[in-house]
Design an enzyme around this catalytic site. Sequence first.
Site, PDB file in Angstrom:
ATOM      1  N   LYS A 160       0.864  -1.180   0.000  1.00  0.00           N
ATOM      2  CA  LYS A 160       0.000   0.000   0.000  1.00  0.00           C
ATOM      3  C   LYS A 160       0.898   1.227   0.000  1.00  0.00           C
ATOM      4  O   LYS A 160       1.650   1.471   0.944  1.00  0.00           O
ATOM      5  CB  LYS A 160      -0.921   0.010   1.224  1.00  0.00           C
ATOM      6  CG  LYS A 160      -1.879   1.189   1.250  1.00  0.00           C
ATOM      7  CD  LYS A 160      -2.823   1.122   2.442  1.00  0.00           C
ATOM      8  CE  LYS A 160      -3.778   2.298   2.477  1.00  0.00           C
ATOM      9  NZ  LYS A 160      -4.695   2.252   3.640  1.00  0.00           N
ATOM     10  N   LYS A 176      -2.157  -1.679  -3.678  1.00  0.00           N
ATOM     11  CA  LYS A 176      -2.994  -0.484  -3.669  1.00  0.00           C
ATOM     12  C   LYS A 176      -2.091   0.742  -3.718  1.00  0.00           C
ATOM     13  O   LYS A 176      -1.134   0.816  -2.943  1.00  0.00           O
ATOM     14  CB  LYS A 176      -3.853  -0.458  -2.385  1.00  0.00           C
ATOM     15  CG  LYS A 176      -4.781   0.742  -2.283  1.00  0.00           C
ATOM     16  CD  LYS A 176      -5.569   0.723  -0.975  1.00  0.00           C
ATOM     17  CE  LYS A 176      -6.513   1.916  -0.892  1.00  0.00           C
ATOM     18  NZ  LYS A 176      -7.260   1.955   0.379  1.00  0.00           N
TER      19      LYS A 176
END
Length: 323
Positions: free
Chosen positions: A194, A247
């Site tokens: 992320k 992400k």
Amino acid sequence: MLRRPRRNRKSEVIRNLVQENSVTVNDLIFPIFVIEGQNQAVEISSMPGIYRYSTDRMLDEIAACVDLGLKAFAPFPVIQDAKKDRFATESFNPDNLFVKFIAEVKRNFPDVVLMTDVAMDPYSSDGHDGIVDNGEILNDATLEILAKMALAQARAGADIIGPSDMMDGRVGFLRNYLDSNGFQNVAIMSYTAKYASAFYGPFRDALDSAPKFGDKKTYQMNPANSREALLEAELDTMEGADYLMVKPGLPYLDIVKSLRDNSHLPIAVYNISGEYAMIKAAAQNGWIDGERAMQEILMSFKRAGADIILTYFAKEYAQLLKR
């Protein structure tokens, strides 16, 4: 000229025969936003077509999605400021909005899959994913809160826990905590890679969860790094993750491919709010064909190697397939 690749492109039927990748509703998880109250449906201005729903209206929305073939959802709660504090205590309150919502969905739709978010920021008065102490994000102390949050969600009926906080060691800590409390069958989809991205803005608008100071660069990954994602993936795998997630999505297709090439676990990608908003804004201005762009983007994730796609386009794409 012996080789003419265009022979395999000369008709739609032939193109379909040799198509290497496809996206179906079975590949998609639909992120959704739940708010307090009754009969509430509030469109998110920076995410056209996406709404914050109260639980009663969200049940109607889920029913409509199930009719389209969508059966996996990633709910996120919008928490009132009065219920936020620096230790995110509302996150493990057994009567909180999110826990009650999870239980209500599973009562009404026992076959749908709920992947629930585990991070402090929706509940934190600081807007960070961990406990803040004199400007520092405390890693190990945060794990205790995340574990209580995960257990509350598992007890309510969550199928997959999604730790999105990027604290070190949290996958193993949550796995042990869930197992010791009898939830060995609740899976963990780790937000493995992320990144500290500029594309999160609309999501933070939706939850009113932006950091009250500073940024998240001491725990989210540097966008310049790719090898680091392999380290995170190795650690999460050893700690017991069932899925690995990247992400954002579009700027990090190389990371999706890298994890796919180096892991036997299912790989997920989150087609995030900023990516969705860009397509919607460009389409509304007539600059691109939004429907074709949506299809192209989703296909790019599959081509890069993603097994699972979290996307705000999920319902729209499912409607397209039904035509």
